[in-house]
Design a protein around this motif. Sequence first.
Motif, PDB file in Angstrom:
ATOM      1  N   HIS A  87      37.743  41.241  40.887  1.00 13.57           N
ATOM      2  CA  HIS A  87      39.381  40.602  40.489  1.00 13.57           C
ATOM      3  C   HIS A  87      39.956  41.600  41.535  1.00 13.57           C
ATOM      4  O   HIS A  87      40.753  41.122  41.800  1.00 13.57           O
ATOM      5  CB  HIS A  87      38.994  40.817  38.577  1.00 13.57           C
ATOM      6  CG  HIS A  87      40.637  40.033  39.137  1.00 13.57           C
ATOM      7  ND1 HIS A  87      41.397  39.168  39.382  1.00 13.57           N
ATOM      8  CD2 HIS A  87      41.580  41.078  38.517  1.00 13.57           C
ATOM      9  CE1 HIS A  87      42.589  38.913  38.508  1.00 13.57           C
ATOM     10  NE2 HIS A  87      42.833  40.415  38.429  1.00 13.57           N
ATOM     11  N   SER A 133      41.233  33.283  43.601  1.00 19.28           N
ATOM     12  CA  SER A 133      41.700  33.449  42.252  1.00 19.28           C
ATOM     13  C   SER A 133      42.667  33.928  42.716  1.00 19.28           C
ATOM     14  O   SER A 133      44.003  32.939  42.836  1.00 19.28           O
ATOM     15  CB  SER A 133      41.185  35.437  42.882  1.00 19.28           C
ATOM     16  OG  SER A 133      41.799  36.600  42.099  1.00 19.28           O
ATOM     17  N   ASP A 134      43.607  33.950  41.204  1.00 16.00           N
ATOM     18  CA  ASP A 134      45.125  34.005  40.403  1.00 16.00           C
ATOM     19  C   ASP A 134      45.560  32.558  40.579  1.00 16.00           C
ATOM     20  O   ASP A 134      46.545  32.533  41.161  1.00 16.00           O
ATOM     21  CB  ASP A 134      45.173  34.927  41.281  1.00 16.00           C
ATOM     22  CG  ASP A 134      44.642  36.619  40.872  1.00 16.00           C
ATOM     23  OD1 ASP A 134      45.304  36.971  40.152  1.00 16.00           O
ATOM     24  OD2 ASP A 134      44.629  37.447  41.814  1.00 16.00           O
ATOM     25  N   GLY A 185      39.047  38.587  34.694  1.00 20.05           N
ATOM     26  CA  GLY A 185      40.722  38.978  35.576  1.00 20.05           C
ATOM     27  C   GLY A 185      41.363  39.800  34.253  1.00 20.05           C
ATOM     28  O   GLY A 185      40.642  39.888  33.705  1.00 20.05           O
ATOM     29  N   ASP A 228      47.186  34.570  45.600  1.00 20.91           N
ATOM     30  CA  ASP A 228      47.586  34.418  44.009  1.00 20.91           C
ATOM     31  C   ASP A 228      48.091  32.909  44.317  1.00 20.91           C
ATOM     32  O   ASP A 228      47.990  32.693  45.564  1.00 20.91           O
ATOM     33  CB  ASP A 228      48.765  34.209  43.331  1.00 20.91           C
ATOM     34  CG  ASP A 228      50.396  34.817  44.658  1.00 20.91           C
ATOM     35  OD1 ASP A 228      49.775  35.186  45.145  1.00 20.91           O
ATOM     36  OD2 ASP A 228      50.625  34.518  43.576  1.00 20.91           O
ATOM     37  N   LEU A 254      37.313  34.234  40.870  1.00 28.09           N
ATOM     38  CA  LEU A 254      37.566  36.273  40.687  1.00 28.09           C
ATOM     39  C   LEU A 254      38.981  36.338  39.674  1.00 28.09           C
ATOM     40  O   LEU A 254      39.231  36.946  40.309  1.00 28.09           O
ATOM     41  CB  LEU A 254      37.786  36.676  41.861  1.00 28.09           C
ATOM     42  CG  LEU A 254      36.778  36.514  42.843  1.00 28.09           C
ATOM     43  CD1 LEU A 254      36.225  37.464  43.795  1.00 28.09           C
ATOM     44  CD2 LEU A 254      35.280  36.586  42.450  1.00 28.09           C
ATOM     45  N   HIS A 313      38.371  40.451  46.457  1.00 24.81           N
ATOM     46  CA  HIS A 313      39.233  40.968  45.782  1.00 24.81           C
ATOM     47  C   HIS A 313      41.003  39.902  45.213  1.00 24.81           C
ATOM     48  O   HIS A 313      41.069  39.969  46.600  1.00 24.81           O
ATOM     49  CB  HIS A 313      39.332  42.771  45.196  1.00 24.81           C
ATOM     50  CG  HIS A 313      40.515  42.997  45.872  1.00 24.81           C
ATOM     51  ND1 HIS A 313      41.815  42.857  45.191  1.00 24.81           N
ATOM     52  CD2 HIS A 313      41.112  44.155  47.006  1.00 24.81           C
ATOM     53  CE1 HIS A 313      42.518  43.936  46.085  1.00 24.81           C
ATOM     54  NE2 HIS A 313      41.655  44.916  47.311  1.00 24.81           N
ATOM     55  N   GLY A 314      41.222  40.512  44.668  1.00 22.79           N
ATOM     56  CA  GLY A 314      42.427  39.216  43.830  1.00 22.79           C
ATOM     57  C   GLY A 314      43.477  40.628  43.051  1.00 22.79           C
ATOM     58  O   GLY A 314      42.691  41.331  43.315  1.00 22.79           O
ATOM     59  N   HIS A 315      44.252  39.878  42.271  1.00 29.10           N
ATOM     60  CA  HIS A 315      45.021  40.780  41.340  1.00 29.10           C
ATOM     61  C   HIS A 315      46.425  41.244  41.786  1.00 29.10           C
ATOM     62  O   HIS A 315      46.733  40.869  41.336  1.00 29.10           O
ATOM     63  CB  HIS A 315      43.982  41.810  40.900  1.00 29.10           C
ATOM     64  CG  HIS A 315      44.738  42.527  40.395  1.00 29.10           C
ATOM     65  ND1 HIS A 315      45.249  42.233  38.917  1.00 29.10           N
ATOM     66  CD2 HIS A 315      44.807  43.876  39.550  1.00 29.10           C
ATOM     67  CE1 HIS A 315      45.672  43.087  37.916  1.00 29.10           C
ATOM     68  NE2 HIS A 315      46.098  43.927  38.783  1.00 29.10           N
TER      69      HIS A 315
END
Length: 275
Positions: free
Chosen positions: A121, A14-15, A85, A245, A46, A208-210
């Motif tokens: 996300h 993710s990210d 995202g 990230d 994600l 999750h990420g973000h």
Amino acid sequence: MIEIPQHGAAFFASDLHLSEHTPHTLDAFENWLASVSQDDALIFLLGDLFEVWYGDDYSDATSNRVVQAIQSAKSAGAKVYFMHGNRDFLIGETFAEAAGLEILPDPEFLLVKHHVVLITHGDQLCTDDKPYQKFRTQSRDEKWQANFLALPLEKRIETANSIRTESKAHKANSALSIMDANTQTVAESFQGKWPDGYYIGKNDVILHGHTHRCAIHPDLSSKAPTKPESTQGELLKGLRIVLPDWNFDNPEKNRPKGGFLKMLATGEYSLNLFS
């Protein structure tokens, strides 16, 4: 629900925030994707794969290389999934078909050795950030998106860059805590109450990420480490996993340059960070 093939594996990232300004991160993504692409591999991207997305009628050298990398992963036998995202929520079916990936709803669910794993996300969990949540609701509206995508490309680029500038200013002037997942929101999500008010069903693990706060949270009270490290374990009820990230171009001290989670059908997982 998606299930991991018995003799395969699922990989989550993710990210990455890819753009013309992140050549080293793009190189790292291409190398990683090639390294995990094989028969029975499920690859989940994600959200925030790109720093910004102006619409599927826009392309540049970065997006073209990403398309080629995903096509190669598919040719190697992998199945690639994408979840929107907060940066690239305008990616549509035209891009998805060109790349050969499947767009997932947010949230989505996996069944892994009797555990229900919720993948998202992660931005919807950050309910303390009221201005962002207001913008998110507006920008996910189908009519808003249709009106935006109807604008000339040059105007979309100008508007998107203005929104990004405002977003950076908002982050700079906000407490770090409001950018993180709200503990009560996470607790309610485990019980099936999603932030938008819908009941989505109880789940055992949230991934999750973000937030850019990579961590393995065994329970609601555990804090993110100052310096995340690679680790491994087995899925347990109440576990929350936050993906890192990626930043190979301007890496920060005591933070990984990127990383990914590998998960097996047995419920075993490993968080692999790039230092």
